[in-house]
Design an enzyme around this catalytic site. Structure first.
Site, PDB file in Angstrom:
ATOM      1  CB  CYS C 119     -18.324  28.143  34.334  1.00 58.98           C
ATOM      2  SG  CYS C 119     -17.514  29.718  34.116  1.00 58.98           S
ATOM      3  CG  LEU C 120     -15.681  25.205  38.951  1.00 64.18           C
ATOM      4  CD1 LEU C 120     -14.912  23.903  38.931  1.00 64.18           C
ATOM      5  CD2 LEU C 120     -15.923  25.649  40.392  1.00 64.18           C
TER       6      LEU C 120
END
Lengths: 121, 98, 120
Positions: C119-120
């Site tokens: 995930c960012l």
């Protein structure tokens, strides 16, 4: 901005000998989280990754089978297994923990030719 | 068409066989690093090369030289690093076998 | 892929008489250190007041980790919530109201899981 590509990951290694099988699945999950179209092909000793009832606590490793069972939640549904590799190892689809499509060598060649990028693990 | 690279000796790895099995007509195999040991005449792996005229075989010259090997230039063409890049551009996909 | 246990602890805190190590982002260094008291302390640091609705997701995340040995990214987490808790709660909006900004990351942190890889 985003470009969707068809990625084919070929998994050829047995699960607990080295880190590659897990790295391959991590790539698949990450690529899928970024909207890429991911297909997985299990071939050669890679088919051992799919075996049911892995209990890797005994060797203090993460359970590879558990990670594979998350593929569906990540939207990865194109999961192929090399039929010849299964036969060589006296395995059938009943032995496998995820729902796979078994493919012939010609179907595998078509998968390779029709995708945009191949990762080989 | 796919450019396959192989970097393991055929005497310690089955990837040359595995790779050939997946090759389609017109694909190429480039032997690099210890993969170049597959190119030597009079061996089982050289027989495999002869049995697959539908595949284009290459070997990386610096890796051959470093190991004291030469190529026949008939069945297996040698390329330098620039040639490697040219091949990678010419074929749509590259698949690394290791 | 280093497991959370291999990360160097950079922050130690004594919680209920036990030393608990955190990495530099505030994730638990050893997943076995987790308990609800630890979760409350992590949540406080992140300015989240844990209500029943939070705990429902936290327990679900721990169940996810137990089942798949993986900290989920946003989309699979939403799918999993749909399967386990029903469609009403299965949205990124719902998760954003509970765990602002980066729900998958923040909820994993409070639930004592490793940081999601993807995930960012």
């Amino acid at each position: 901005m985003s470009v969707q590509k068809n990625l084919l990951l070929i998994c050829r290694k047995a699960p607990y000998g080295n880190a590659l099988p897990r790295e391959a699945i991590d790539i698949a999950l990450a690529a899928s989280a970024f909207d890429q179209n991911v297909s997985l092909l299990f071939s050669g000793d890679g088919v051992w990754q799919l075996l049911k009832q892995q209990k890797s606590d005994s060797i203090n490793s993460k359970n590879h089978g558990k990670v594979l069972s998350a593929l569906a939640l990540y939207g990865i549904e194109n999961i192929y297994v090399d039929n010849d590799s299964l036969k060589q190892r006296n395995l059938s689809k009943d032995n496998l923990l995820v729902d796979t499509k078994s493919v012939t060598i010609n179907e595998i060649k078509a998968l390779c030719n029709n995708c945009d990028t191949i990762f080989n693990f | 068409m796919i450019l396959h690279t192989i970097n393991k000796s055929p005497y310690s790895s089955a990837i040359f066989n595995d790779c050939l099995r997946l090759c389609s007509d017109g694909d190429a195999i480039l032997f690099i690093e210890d993969g170049v040991y597959a190119t030597q005449q009079g061996t089982d792996s050289y027989q495999l090369i002869e049995q697959h005229p539908e595949v284009n075989f290459f070997a990386l010259a610096p890796d051959l030289e470093a190991r004291g090997l030469t190529s026949d230039q008939a069945k297996v063409l040698t390329v330098d690093d620039n040639g490697f890049v040219e091949l990678a551009v010419k074929y749509q996909k590259v698949q690394s076998w290791y | 892929m280093p497991s959370a246990k291999n990360k160097q602890p950079v922050n130690a805190q004594i919680i209920n008489g036990k030393t608990v190590n955190f990495d530099k982002e505030g994730f638990l260094s050893d997943l076995n250190d987790w308990n609800p008291a630890v979760a409350n302390i992590i949540a406080k640091k992140e300015n989240v007041q844990l209500e029943d609705t939070h705990w429902e997701i936290i327990h679900l995340l721990r169940q996810f980790y137990d089942q798949f040995e993986l900290s989920p990214a946003m989309r699979p987490l939403v799918k999993y919530i749909a399967q386990q808790l029903g469609k009403e709660k299965a949205s990124s909006m719902y998760l954003l109201t509970l765990f602002p900004n980066s729900p998958a990351k923040l909820a994993s942190k409070i639930a004592g899981l490793p940081k999601p890889d993807n995930c960012l």
